[in-house]
Write a protein that holds these residues in place. Structure first.
Motif, PDB file in Angstrom:
ATOM      1  N   VAL A   1       0.844  -1.197   0.000  1.00 29.67           N
ATOM      2  CA  VAL A   1       0.000   0.000   0.000  1.00 29.67           C
ATOM      3  C   VAL A   1       0.881   1.248   0.000  1.00 29.67           C
ATOM      4  CG1 VAL A   1      -1.706   1.317   1.310  1.00 29.67           C
ATOM      5  CG2 VAL A   1      -1.882  -1.176   1.175  1.00 29.67           C
ATOM      6  N   MET A   2       0.778   2.017  -1.084  1.00 29.11           N
ATOM      7  CA  MET A   2       1.483   3.293  -1.150  1.00 29.11           C
ATOM      8  C   MET A   2       0.663   4.375  -0.447  1.00 29.11           C
ATOM      9  SD  MET A   2       2.854   5.276  -4.470  1.00 29.11           S
ATOM     10  CE  MET A   2       3.843   6.739  -4.315  1.00 29.11           C
ATOM     11  N   HIS A   3      -0.655   4.298  -0.612  1.00 28.75           N
ATOM     12  CA  HIS A   3      -1.531   5.297   0.010  1.00 28.75           C
ATOM     13  C   HIS A   3      -2.926   4.697   0.168  1.00 28.75           C
ATOM     14  CE1 HIS A   3      -2.794   9.290   1.188  1.00 28.75           C
ATOM     15  NE2 HIS A   3      -3.782   9.254   0.321  1.00 28.75           N
ATOM     16  N   ILE A   4      -3.482   4.824   1.366  1.00 29.66           N
ATOM     17  CA  ILE A   4      -4.830   4.336   1.636  1.00 29.66           C
ATOM     18  C   ILE A   4      -5.570   5.409   2.428  1.00 29.66           C
ATOM     19  CG2 ILE A   4      -4.182   3.113   3.749  1.00 29.66           C
ATOM     20  CD1 ILE A   4      -6.139   0.871   2.862  1.00 29.66           C
ATOM     21  N   VAL A   5      -6.849   5.570   2.139  1.00 25.79           N
ATOM     22  CA  VAL A   5      -7.652   6.609   2.794  1.00 25.79           C
ATOM     23  C   VAL A   5      -8.930   5.983   3.338  1.00 25.79           C
ATOM     24  CG1 VAL A   5      -8.887   8.786   2.486  1.00 25.79           C
ATOM     25  CG2 VAL A   5      -6.787   8.359   1.198  1.00 25.79           C
TER      26      VAL A   5
ATOM     27  N   GLY B   1      -2.720   5.992   5.390  1.00 25.70           N
ATOM     28  CA  GLY B   1      -1.582   5.169   5.753  1.00 25.70           C
ATOM     29  C   GLY B   1      -0.790   4.701   4.555  1.00 25.70           C
ATOM     30  N   THR B   2       0.369   4.119   4.831  1.00 25.93           N
ATOM     31  CA  THR B   2       1.257   3.563   3.811  1.00 25.93           C
ATOM     32  C   THR B   2       2.089   2.446   4.430  1.00 25.93           C
ATOM     33  OG1 THR B   2       2.929   4.091   2.153  1.00 25.93           O
ATOM     34  CG2 THR B   2       3.116   5.225   4.237  1.00 25.93           C
ATOM     35  N   ASP B   3       2.451   1.472   3.624  1.00 27.65           N
ATOM     36  CA  ASP B   3       3.351   0.416   4.080  1.00 27.65           C
ATOM     37  C   ASP B   3       4.792   0.912   4.057  1.00 27.65           C
ATOM     38  OD1 ASP B   3       1.748  -1.858   4.665  1.00 27.65           O
ATOM     39  OD2 ASP B   3       1.526  -2.290   2.540  1.00 27.65           O
ATOM     40  N   MET B   4       5.602   0.385   4.942  1.00 28.89           N
ATOM     41  CA  MET B   4       7.036   0.654   4.944  1.00 28.89           C
ATOM     42  C   MET B   4       7.694  -0.363   4.009  1.00 28.89           C
ATOM     43  SD  MET B   4       7.015   3.111   6.954  1.00 28.89           S
ATOM     44  CE  MET B   4       8.158   3.672   8.151  1.00 28.89           C
ATOM     45  N   LEU B   5       8.808   0.018   3.406  1.00 26.08           N
ATOM     46  CA  LEU B   5       9.482  -0.853   2.455  1.00 26.08           C
ATOM     47  C   LEU B   5      10.919  -1.133   2.878  1.00 26.08           C
ATOM     48  CD1 LEU B   5       8.333   0.804  -0.888  1.00 26.08           C
ATOM     49  CD2 LEU B   5       7.350  -1.193   0.248  1.00 26.08           C
ATOM     50  N   ALA B   6      11.242  -2.405   2.999  1.00 24.98           N
ATOM     51  CA  ALA B   6      12.611  -2.781   3.335  1.00 24.98           C
ATOM     52  C   ALA B   6      13.575  -2.324   2.249  1.00 24.98           C
ATOM     53  CB  ALA B   6      12.702  -4.294   3.523  1.00 24.98           C
ATOM     54  N   SER B   7      13.132  -2.359   0.991  1.00 30.33           N
ATOM     55  CA  SER B   7      14.008  -1.966  -0.112  1.00 30.33           C
ATOM     56  C   SER B   7      14.333  -0.476  -0.093  1.00 30.33           C
ATOM     57  CB  SER B   7      13.383  -2.342  -1.457  1.00 30.33           C
ATOM     58  OG  SER B   7      12.217  -1.574  -1.695  1.00 30.33           O
ATOM     59  N   ALA B   8      13.543   0.309   0.634  1.00 25.87           N
ATOM     60  CA  ALA B   8      13.795   1.747   0.764  1.00 25.87           C
ATOM     61  C   ALA B   8      14.629   2.048   2.007  1.00 25.87           C
ATOM     62  CB  ALA B   8      12.479   2.510   0.814  1.00 25.87           C
TER      63      ALA B   8
END
Length: 82
Positions: A41-45, A56-63
Motif C-alpha cells: 500500500v502506497m496510500h490508503i484513505v 496510511g502507507t506500508d514501509m518498504l525494506a528496499s527503501a
C-alpha cells in the motif's frame, strides 16, 4: 512488508465506514521494487468520524526502512483543527 491494508480493513469495521481509496506501489509504476513490495500500500484513505480522514502507507525494506512490529506501517490523520 507492512500490514496497512489489513489494519485499515479492521478500522473500517470499527468506524463503520469503507476504504475510500487504495493505491499500490505498482499502480504508480514502481516496478523497480521487489515483486513482493509492488503490491504494498502506497496510500490508503479511510473516512472516519466528523469528516476526518485516516491515511496510511506500508514501509518498504528496499527503501531502507527497518521493519519490525510496531513500525511496519504508518498512520496519518489530518483533522480540520487542533
Amino acid at each position: 512488508m507492512g500490514r496497512t491494508e489489513e489494519a485499515f480493513r479492521f478500522y473500517a469495521e470499527v468506524f463503520g465506514t469503507e476504504i475510500q481509496s487504495i493505491m499500490r506501489f505498482a499502480d504508480m509504476g514502481m516496478t523497480h521494487l521487489p515483486t513482493a513490495e509492488q503490491n504494498g500500500v502506497m496510500h490508503i484513505v479511510l473516512p472516519i468520524t466528523d469528516g476526518h480522514l485516516l491515511m496510511g502507507t506500508d514501509m518498504l525494506a528496499s527503501a531502507g526502512h527497518e521493519l519490525r512490529p510496531g513500525n511496519n506501517f504508518s498512520i496519518n490523520i489530518e483533522p480540520d483543527s487542533r
